[in-house]
Design an enzyme around this catalytic site. Structure first.
Site, PDB file in Angstrom:
ATOM      1  CE  LYS A 189      28.104 -76.764 -33.474  1.00 41.33           C
ATOM      2  NZ  LYS A 189      27.479 -77.648 -33.956  1.00 41.33           N
ATOM      3  CD  GLN A 200      24.942 -80.188 -34.865  1.00 46.03           C
ATOM      4  OE1 GLN A 200      25.198 -79.065 -34.745  1.00 46.03           O
ATOM      5  NE2 GLN A 200      25.536 -81.196 -34.244  1.00 46.03           N
ATOM      6  CG  ASP A 203      30.519 -78.189 -40.400  1.00 48.33           C
ATOM      7  OD1 ASP A 203      31.266 -78.096 -39.243  1.00 48.33           O
ATOM      8  OD2 ASP A 203      29.249 -78.363 -40.384  1.00 48.33           O
TER       9      ASP A 203
HETATM   10  N1  GUN Z   1      27.949 -82.980 -35.576  1.00 45.56           N
HETATM   11  C1  GUN Z   1      28.597 -83.286 -34.668  1.00 45.56           C
HETATM   12  N2  GUN Z   1      29.759 -82.734 -35.110  1.00 45.56           N
HETATM   13  C2  GUN Z   1      29.565 -82.047 -36.183  1.00 45.56           C
HETATM   14  C3  GUN Z   1      30.241 -81.031 -36.863  1.00 45.56           C
HETATM   15  O1  GUN Z   1      31.409 -80.651 -36.460  1.00 45.56           O
HETATM   16  N3  GUN Z   1      29.480 -80.451 -37.799  1.00 45.56           N
HETATM   17  C4  GUN Z   1      28.266 -80.613 -38.137  1.00 45.56           C
HETATM   18  N4  GUN Z   1      27.718 -79.913 -39.224  1.00 45.56           N
HETATM   19  N5  GUN Z   1      27.667 -81.478 -37.372  1.00 45.56           N
HETATM   20  C5  GUN Z   1      28.162 -82.075 -36.425  1.00 45.56           C
END
Ligand code: GUN
Length: 297
Positions: free
Chosen positions: A54, A98, A121
């Site tokens: 990311k 996360q 998100d």
């Molecule tokens: N862990 C796995 N996928 C995601 C996501 O799309 N957002 C977040 N915050 N954590 C994740």
């Protein structure tokens, strides 16, 4: 294989291109540089990989990337204090904590502490409610990526029979809301659905998000249907560990009209949508219109 392949890598590269263009535009016209803060608690290796990837793509798109790593035994109050600082930081337009969080933390409380306008998100209760009621919202990245690929592939989705398998808060429920907002007739199916194969066979658009390796076989799919496979399952195959989706790709590709592969389907679009949401959040924070082509609603 008779189905057309929906190439998630190519869709994601195109979306990242539009993101970079929008970032450059905001910088030129308003001196604005979108910033994304990612918070990782603990040292889950899979999460580490996601977070690094990311950050790399955020910087590559011309945005600011802030990473915060906290030990697994961090008290929840310390994480909430960090979220409060990020909420107040004008350089931060998007915040992603996360998941999963360590067991001693209340993930719901942490997510709902994020300023909704920075909730890239789309997990905050306020964004969930806004999506469900047709108001401007931040939309969860995985279902948004699926919708953008469906729109690119099919054009207008109005009147299509859509079946979503899986009712998670992260994928299934928001996917159903997005398809409904796109004027599909939506069925949200799950593990307790009676005669699931027959329900799936009704679908013009079938989205699989159940986390069961290759559960959806050829007999579950209407000939010509568009199949989106959200599953990412690690399985042993001939002594090697491989990634497979929730759809039996080899079998279903002989029946479907179009299908996303795993890997290289929905996955790459998820991160691209995170970048897109961050740019949308930055534009909205500055009182500017939503940049074109980023899927903002
Ligand atoms: N862990 C796995 N996928 C995601 C996501 O799309 N957002 C977040 N915050 N954590 C994740």
């Amino acid at each position: 294989m008779t189905a057309a392949l929906i190439d998630g890598k190519a869709h994601a590269a195109a979306l990242r291109g539009r993101v970079a263009q929008a970032v450059a535009g905001l910088h030129e016209t308003h001196g604005l540089q979108p910033g994304l803060a990612v918070v990782l608690v603990g040292d889950d290796p899979a999460s580490e990989v996601y977070v690094r990837s990311k950050a790399k793509m955020t910087v590559a798109a011309g945005m600011l990337s802030f990473q915060h790593r906290l030990p697994a035994d961090t008290p929840e109050a310390d994480l909430l204090a960090l979220v409060a600082r990020l909420n107040a930081d004008p350089e931060v337009h998007g915040i992603l904590v996360q998941l999963p969080l360590p067991g001693h933390m209340n993930a719901e409380a942490v997510i709902n502490a994020i300023e909704p306008a920075k909730d890239v998100d789309g997990f905050h209760i306020s964004n969930v409610g806004r999506l469900g009621t047709g108001q401007k919202a931040m939309v969860p990245c995985t279902p948004l990526g699926c919708l953008l690929m469906l729109r690119d592939h099919l054009g207008d989705l109005s009147g299509q029979e859509a079946v979503v398998v899986g009712r998670s808060n992260i994928v299934g429920k928001p996917m159903a809301q997005l398809l409904l907002a796109a004027d599909c007739t939506v069925t949200l199916a799950h593990s307790r659905t009676r005669d699931l194969p027959a329900v799936c066979r009704r679908a013009d658009i079938l989205v699989a998000a159940v986390g069961r390796p290759e559960m959806i076989g050829a007999g579950w799919v209407k000939p010509g249907a568009t199949v989106i496979d959200v599953g990412i399952n690690r399985v042993e195959r001939d002594g090697a560990r491989v990634l497979v989706g929730d759809v039996d790709f080899a079998a279903v590709a002989g029946v479907a009209g179009a299908i996303t592969p795993v890997p290289g389907g929905v996955g790459p679009m998820t991160i691209a949508c995170l970048l897109a949401n961050t740019v949308t959040a930055a534009a909205r924070a500055a009182g500017l219109p939503d940049p074109e082509g980023l899927g903002a609603i």
